[in-house]
Design an enzyme around this catalytic site. Structure first.
Site, PDB file in Angstrom:
ATOM      1  CG  ASP A   1      -9.398   1.927  -0.881  1.00  0.00           C
ATOM      2  OD1 ASP A   1      -8.965   0.973  -0.902  1.00  0.00           O
ATOM      3  OD2 ASP A   1      -8.852   2.879   0.029  1.00  0.00           O
TER       4      ASP A   1
ATOM      5  CG  ASP B   1      -2.390   0.356   0.987  1.00  0.00           C
ATOM      6  OD1 ASP B   1      -2.523   1.381   0.029  1.00  0.00           O
ATOM      7  OD2 ASP B   1      -3.452   0.312   1.548  1.00  0.00           O
TER       8      ASP B   1
END
Ligand code: GLA
Length: 691
Positions: free
Chosen positions: A495, A438
């Site tokens: 997301d 990430d």
């Protein structure tokens, strides 16, 4: 004197010409020219006239337009010598070398001790150009801008499709007119970013998904790009891509990232298929097949990791068909929320007193692979790492934090060694097959060395742990580009697990990305990022259009929902071998409420079409859905996979609702499919087989 070169195949030709040894210009780029075309004549014919108000020779729109030529637009290189004076090189031909599918052209300015090298390749299987510019200097200089090889786009292309976006809305496309002056995108975030996917399609008003001309570009770099799409006063148009301004420093060697480009005569899909295939077959290295069904626990537990609970979730996920369990954020340091511990890549003994082994053993016993989350380039001030090495932080001390976190200076070898050691330790001591990598904030400083440091760290881990796959995530789709995909195997597209938003995002991302790298998860019934409540059928079929996974807490599923999810997952598993190798063709839906695509096997033997109705249509009945890419003479058998989803309000008897249909490719592409009426927020799934 004219020198000319041709890079081409049966789909496109790029002709370059150097006049009197000056930098080469693309004098033709478009449909494949017939063999035997006289390149010198074409080159000479490309020379434009001169009239009033102009200098006495039109400056070349070369692969690197030069200030020394009085080029009347953005130049391809901006550089300064050691004392800060601008450099205005005038390059002349030095040498050329041909490889099987490419060319290297070297030009030099001997008075300034500079050479400019163009590496140009056309990959035959995918018909994608890969173009890079290198600048070598005998002396230390500063480069503010170095474009990858600059290409002109012709006058009959009046429009461009650009990419913007935001968190949970990646790959937003916008069609803009090409107009006099420069359209400049300079991404100052230091990463590829949600708002700046480095792509461009130049086309015209008549270009659709399935027809018309398109010139498409992608800059394969993860550090933020700059793009210039400019129309000069003389009418010529140029497209430049390079690193974002100010991300290049001083030195002697400079190189652009690869610019990927292609010309398509078959609409946006022609270009999209080449990018998709290129990513799948030439960019991504070593992705395991079949692609395993994911389970990711983020939206189920967030930071609350409880071993028994995670085991129960894993068991249920396996029962639904998951084959890889990804333990997301929260397993390390004292990470109970997002305020602390980034940088402390040590298993949290409070949550995992016996390490990760008990969880991993449980997951392996269920037949699943174990994956784990890292955010290596980031640090919280509340971390042992930051307390020990405050000097490892990138940027100045009073910078604005992002998600309470700071960024590590990846140009520092000590930082990379620290990260390597900690990540390698976790990988060595645990049976881990996958990393979700990430990167949750923009950078405080735009600097190419940051992305280069990231590349070096990933490359080192890849070479020492070749069996570990990596997913590129950056608050969803903030780091998606071919540079990162050379080192990873999957992207977390967004997301947003809202299936309606996903339909749009994955549809537009398919202009560049194949299904095999595009993660898509079945989210919770009540979507955590949009607040919407969506039916399991929509959520499941939407995820089944890409690399499928689940991200909800499976304990929330009713028996009926679980049954639907199991069925769709089994369908996906039965089809993934060919679907993950298929071309995604975006369909031109005549109903703006419908987002539709057709995944077509490389050999044309089978396909599946997905048509999502995102909202109620304006007209009463569904408009026929025209397919594409079929053999007009071929015969196909079509089946509506989920015909049992037709609601009672569908009162008629369209053929596909009750039985399979046999028809020619011509009919299916010209008339299209008559599908049953249905509720909004549903997906029709139609399988086709060539007879
Ligand atoms: C980012 C990612 C999410 C999740 C969280 C964890 O937001 O995009 O998928 O991994 O970080 O903190």
């Amino acid at each position: 004197m004219i020198r000319s070169w041709h890079l081409g195949d049966d789909r496109q030709s790029l002709v370059l010409a150097s006049f009197d040894d000056r930098l080469p210009e693309a004098v033709y780029w478009g449909p494949a020219l017939p063999t035997g075309e006289n390149l010198e004549t074409l080159s000479a014919a490309a020379l434009a006239d001169v009239t009033g108000g102009m200098v006495d020779r039109s400056a070349g729109l070369s692969l690197c337009p030069e200030a020394s030529e009085s080029f009347p637009g953005q130049t391809g290189l901006t550089a300064r010598n050691a004392s800060g004076a601008p450099l205005m090189p005038s390059f002349r031909f030095e040498s050329e070398a041909a490889s099987e599918h490419g060319l290297t052209l070297v030009f030099a300015d001997n008075s300034l001790d500079l050479s400019l090298v163009f590496d140009l390749v056309l990959t035959p299987e995918t018909s994608l150009l890969k173009l890079q510019t290198r600048l070598e200097s005998a002396n230390e200089i500063t480069v503010d801008w170095l474009a990858a090889p600059v290409l002109p786009v012709p006058a009959h292309t009046g429009e461009m499709i650009e990419f913007s976006g935001r968190w949970c809305a990646e790959f937003l496309t916008r069609r803009l007119p090409f107009a006099p002056g420069a359209r400049v995108r300079d991404n100052r975030t230091g990463r590829t970013d949600h708002a700046h996917f480095p792509g461009l399609v130049v086309c015209n008003a008549g270009t659709s998904n399935t027809a018309g001309e398109a010139f498409a570009f992608h800059y394969g770099w993860s550090g933020g790009h700059k793009m210039v799409a400019e129309e000069l006063a003389d009418g010529r148009r140029q497209v430049q891509f390079g690193h974002a301004t100010a991300s290049l420093a001083s030195g002697r060697h400079f190189v652009s990232a690869p610019l990927y480009a292609t010309y398509s005569a078959t609409g946006l899909n022609g270009a999209a298929v080449r990018f998709q295939r290129h990513v799948r077959d030439h960019v991504v290295q070593g992705a395991r097949t079949p692609r395993p069904v994911h389970y990711n626990c983020w939206e189920a537990v967030y930071f609350k990791h409880d071993l028994d609970e995670l085991k129960a979730i894993a068991s249920q996920a396996a029962g639904l068909g998951a084959e890889r369990f990804v333990l997301d954020d929260g397993w390390f340091g004292r990470r109970d929320d997002d305020t602390s511990s980034l940088g402390d890549w040590v298993i949290d003994k409070r949550k995992y007193p016996d390490g990760l082994t008990p969880l991993i053993d449980h997951i392996k016993a269920l037949g699943m692979e174990f994956g784990i989350w890292f955010e290596p380039e980031m640090v919280n001030e509340d971390s042992d790492l930051c307390r020990a090495h405050p000097d490892w932080v990138l940027g100045h001390a009073d910078q604005i934090r992002g998600r309470q976190q700071l960024v590590l200076d990846m140009s520092n070898q000590e930082v990379r060694d620290y990260l390597y050691a900690h990540i390698a330790d976790v990988l060595k001591n645990n049976d881990i097959g996958y990393i979700k990598w990430d990167h949750n904030r923009i950078l405080p400083v735009v600097d190419a060395e940051q992305a280069e440091g990231f590349y070096e760290l990933v490359d080192r881990l890849r070479s020492d742990f070749p069996a570990v796959e990596i997913e590129s995530c950056s608050s969803g789709g903030g780091r998606i580009d071919f540079g990162v995909l050379e080192r990873t195997h999957r992207v977390w597209l967004s997301d947003s697990n809202d299936a309606l938003e996903r339909q749009r995002i994955q549809h537009d991302a398919a202009l560049f990305l194949p299904a095999s790298v595009t993660g898509s998860h079945v989210g919770p019934r009540h979507c955590h990022t949009s607040g919407r409540t969506l039916d399991i059928r929509l959520r499941a079929w939407t995820a089944a259009q890409r690399h499928m996974g689940f991200e909800m807490d499976p304990r929330e599923l009713s028996e009926a929902e679980a049954e639907t999810l199991r069925n769709v997952t089994s369908w996906w598993k039965a089809n993934r071998d060919w679907m993950m190798q298929a071309d995604i063709l975006r369909l031109d839906s005549t109903d703006p409420a419908v987002i539709a695509e057709q995944q077509l096997a490389g050999d044309g033997s089978r396909f599946v079409a997905f048509a999502a109705l995102t909202r109620p249509s304006d007209q009463i009945l569904p408009r026929p859905l025209r397919l594409t890419g079929l053999d007009p003479q071929g015969r196909y058998r079509l089946s509506l996979v989920n015909r049992d989803e037709a609601p009672r309000l569908s009162r008629g008897a369209p053929l596909l609702k009750h039985q399979d249909l046999e028809a020619s490719g011509q009919y299916l592409m010209s008339h299209g499919l008559t599908l049953p009426w249905r509720f909004p927020e549903t997906v029709w799934v139609v399988e086709g087989e060539r007879l």
